[in-house]
Structure formats: C-alpha cells, structure tokens
Design an enzyme around this catalytic site. Structure first.
Site, PDB file in Angstrom:
ATOM      1  N   LYS A 180      58.330  43.348  11.601  1.00 22.18           N
ATOM      2  CA  LYS A 180      57.691  42.589  10.754  1.00 22.18           C
ATOM      3  C   LYS A 180      56.729  41.409  11.303  1.00 22.18           C
ATOM      4  CE  LYS A 180      61.900  43.147   7.685  1.00 22.18           C
ATOM      5  NZ  LYS A 180      61.312  43.908   6.482  1.00 22.18           N
TER       6      LYS A 180
ATOM      7  N   GLN B   1      61.503  37.090   7.322  1.00 22.63           N
ATOM      8  CA  GLN B   1      60.464  37.057   6.574  1.00 22.63           C
ATOM      9  C   GLN B   1      59.754  35.619   6.886  1.00 22.63           C
ATOM     10  OE1 GLN B   1      59.105  39.246   4.582  1.00 22.63           O
ATOM     11  NE2 GLN B   1      60.750  40.638   4.587  1.00 22.63           N
TER      12      GLN B   1
ATOM     13  N   ASP C  49      68.520  33.830   8.319  1.00 17.87           N
ATOM     14  CA  ASP C  49      67.804  35.170   8.454  1.00 17.87           C
ATOM     15  C   ASP C  49      66.230  34.797   8.151  1.00 17.87           C
ATOM     16  OD1 ASP C  49      66.385  37.228   7.669  1.00 17.87           O
ATOM     17  OD2 ASP C  49      67.860  37.943   6.088  1.00 17.87           O
TER      18      ASP C  49
ATOM     19  N   CYS D 274      66.052  45.686  -1.830  1.00 12.94           N
ATOM     20  CA  CYS D 274      67.286  45.344  -0.763  1.00 12.94           C
ATOM     21  C   CYS D 274      67.692  43.861  -1.386  1.00 12.94           C
ATOM     22  CB  CYS D 274      67.251  45.535   0.576  1.00 12.94           C
ATOM     23  SG  CYS D 274      66.866  47.013   0.926  1.00 12.94           S
TER      24      CYS D 274
ATOM     25  N   HIS E  13      68.869  39.314   0.960  1.00 15.62           N
ATOM     26  CA  HIS E  13      68.496  40.506   1.228  1.00 15.62           C
ATOM     27  C   HIS E  13      70.148  41.134   1.522  1.00 15.62           C
ATOM     28  CE1 HIS E  13      67.620  44.068   3.638  1.00 15.62           C
ATOM     29  NE2 HIS E  13      66.550  43.855   3.223  1.00 15.62           N
TER      30      HIS E  13
END
Length: 419
Positions: A239, A216, A213, A377, A136
């Site tokens: 999220k 997700q 990261d 993104c 991202h």
C-alpha cells in the site's frame, strides 16, 4: 487540510512535478478497454514506481540467495540489503532501534502475530480487548478468535453518522479489565483519520497497550512511533508502492521481549536439541523461515521514493485532490458520501439511491476507471450505515485533477445509464 495556495507549501513543491511522478509508474501509460487508465483503487494496493520494479529484477538477476544463513558472497550481500530495509523502516517511523522492527507478510500477519503472542502471554478469561466500529476485518477477526479461545470479551468503540469515533464512549469502555486497545489509524472504508494520540494517551493512563493498524496511514501521514508512544504499529508494503507479501510490525522492545515467538523454525532459534530450544534475540525471534526477500529489499526502495518526494508534500497534495473530488461529487444529484469526518485521508466512499455499487464499478471499468466496490473488508461499517456496500475512490500521489474529472464524467455517464 493543506492547500496549494499556501506560499510556504508552494515553495516546498517546487520539485513536486506531478507529470514526472506519473512517468515513474509504467502502468499508468497503459489503456484499459481502449481508454487511458484512471487508477483510483489505491486503498487496495498502490502501483509500483520503476525504481521498485527495477530493484525486483536486480535482486533476482544479481543477488538471489537466502539471507542470514550463508557465508558466501551472494548470501552476505542479500542479507545486507535485507537489513538495510529494517534500518530504513526504523528511521521512517522513528523507532528507537531496528530490533523493534519485525518484517512480516503484511498488516494482517502483523496483527495476527500480536493476537497470537501477546494474547498467549497476557490475555485471560474475563479480560477485555477494545477495537473500534470502523475496523477492517483484519483488526476484528484475530481478536474475536483470541477472545473465543481465552474466554475474553471484545468491546467496540461506537462512531457517529459522520464516521467519527465516540471518544466519550471510548473513555467509558476503558477499565481495569482492558488488556489491549487495537484501532485503525485511518479507516480504509471511510477515510477517517482517528485521534490516535489521544486514544493512546487515555489507554496508557490505565496501563493498557495500544496497537495501531496503519495500513491506510503510513503512505499518507508522517508517523513517529516515539512521539505517539504507541506500543505496536502494523502496516503493509504494497500500500506504499512496495511489492505485495511484505509488511512490518513495530513493537516496543519490552513488549516484544515479553512475548513468546509466533512460529517455530529456522532463524528464530539460537540452539535446538530434542530436549529444548533456545529462542533467538529480537527481531529474529519473530521471523521464522525464509522471508519474502525481494519484497523486503524493495520496501527500502519504496521508502526512499516516499522520502524523496516528502511525506508532508504527499499529504498536502492528496488532501488537495480529496477536497477537489469531494466538491465535484457533491454536485451530482443522488450521490451520498459515506464518511464525512472532519479529518480524512485520500478516500471517497459513496452510494447512489437506487443503484447497486457493483453496477457503477462495472460501467466505470468499461471506461478505464478503476475503483473498488463492496464492503471493503469492513462489513460492520456497512451494517452501521444500513447499506450493502459503497463505491470507493482512493487516491495516491500519482493521481491528478484530470483523473478526478474523468472519474466524475464516467460516474455521471454511468448514472444516466442506470437511473
């Protein structure tokens, strides 16, 4: 993958009532353009259960006060509730101590914190930082900015046509010049689940710290930072069924202690004179100013909601939905799935020959079906596949096979209009 036919799994799901879960989310009852809402944009943000919505109202109705600064009752109960979240996060990701949990604005803020603070202390001219080809923008641009400032070099792990990282190439990129590896756990544009434990182990063999990261990942996959031995982990509340404006940076104490603070202001100090300031201890050293208190408190409520369902149950159910959606979309002529890694999570991205993704998204919206279109993104990912963007359907625990059937019917209808 997990399958609902597994007897042990069926036993675990006795209390996993999808209609009851859907009833927990008020927005799912509404219509869009006169059609029942089919919400398949969960990679962008998830909807909020009633418990979280009620917690927001309760904070402003019964608790509203600044935290960490008052001796009066409202300040104390707000502070206590806010610090409950820190301990809930600690347990949720199995951090060693709650002082390793920094409350931030979100994943982007967390990554920028590490880039600014770790970068200031440990990155120098000629050093190298490794990211992957599927990141991202939030895990690309901060490192580019740091490299430009410091004269460092950004290295990129390539990926294959299935959307899987080239681990041999990664091994060759690791060197004595490498000072940090920062990669996504799950790709937001492809759904690929990366072999993060192997990535971390290989980096640590070179004494290189790793940031994950997990924006997700954390709502879909059980995460144990001690088992992974990860050095930094970033994720966002919105999220994972919490409000926007709150996130987490986990960091190993020894690294956080060695880094200068991110911002100056209230709460991150012990003593201030015009001559010198003494910084506060962890975690407050990195939490300058008034936080998003209600969102921080509600993050704990969202974690409780996930824990009540069981993260492994959630993953198994979502895997079943993804398998179902993948098989159905492959039946439509002209559709090409972008991202076919062997290990995926809850994302189905695709293109259709001769049709712009935006046009598909607009028609689906008219049918009450919410998907995301564009580069998500992750523009370098699109460049690697030589496309301008994709249509992305992303799943959450409240989605159903009926949602997918409606999505497939809507897509079929859209393509008849566009082709």
């Amino acid at each position: 993958m997990y399958y609902l036919c597994n007897e042990n799994f069926e036993h675990k799901l006795k209390k996993f009532d999808i209609q009851k879960i859907r009833a927990d989310f008020p927005i799912l009852k509404r219509e869009v353009n006169g059609k029942p809402l089919v919400y398949l944009d969960n990679g962008a943000t998830t909807q909020k259960p009633k418990t979280v919505i009620d917690a927001i109202t309760n904070y402003y109705s019964d608790m509203n006060s600044n935290v960490h600064r008052g001796v009066h009752y409202l300040s104390q109960i707000s502070t206590d509730a806010f610090e409950v979240t820190r301990r809930k996060v600690q347990e949720f990701i199995n951090a060693r101590e709650d002082a390793e949990v920094i409350i931030t604005k979100g994943t982007t803020d967390s990554i920028n914190l590490v880039a600014a603070c770790y970068g200031k202390a440990f990155i120098h001219a000629g050093d190298e930082i490794i990211i992957s080809a599927m990141e991202h923008h939030s895990n690309i641009v901060p490192w580019q900015m740091l490299c430009e400032e410091k004269g460092a070099v950004l290295r990129v792990i390539p990926m294959n046509n299935y959307g899987e990282l080239d681990m041999d190439a990664y091994k060759s990129l690791l060197s004595e010049k490498t000072k940090l590896v920062s990669v996504t756990y799950v790709s937001n544009s492809l759904g690929t689940i990366n072999p993060v434990k192997e990535i971390i182990k290989l980096a640590h063999a070179k004494n290189v710290p790793v940031l994950l990261d997990a924006a997700q990942a954390v709502q879909h996959i059980a995460i144990d930072v001690q088992d992974l031995d990860v050095d930094f982990l970033a994720f966002s509340g919105h999220k994972m069924y919490a409000p926007t404006g709150v996130g987490v940076l986990y960091g190993k104490r020894e690294l956080l202690d060695s880094m200068p603070p991110y911002q100056g202001g209230g709460d991150m100090i012990k003593d201030v004179t015009f001559e010198k300031t003494t910084y506060n201890e962890l975690p407050f050293k990195f939490e300058a100013g008034t936080p998003n208190i209600e969102a921080g408190i509600c993050l704990a409520v969202a974690i409780d909601y996930i824990n009540d369902l069981g993260i492994e149950n959630i993953r198994a159910y979502e895997d079943e939905l993804l398998d179902y959606a993948t098989s159905k979309i492959k039946e439509i002529a002209g559709v090409k799935i972008i991202g076919e890694a062997a290990k995926k999570s809850s994302v189905l991205s695709f293109v259709v020959d001769g049709v712009h993704p935006y046009d598909i998204g607009v028609i689906l919206d008219k049918l009450g079906i919410a998907v995301r279109t564009g580069h998500h993104c992750a523009q370098p990912v699109m460049d690697l596949f030589n496309i301008s963007g994709t249509v992305r359907a992303s799943l959450a625990v409240y989605n159903t096979k009926e949602d997918i059937d409606n999505f497939i019917a809507g897509l079929t209808r859209a393509l008849k209009m566009l082709l």
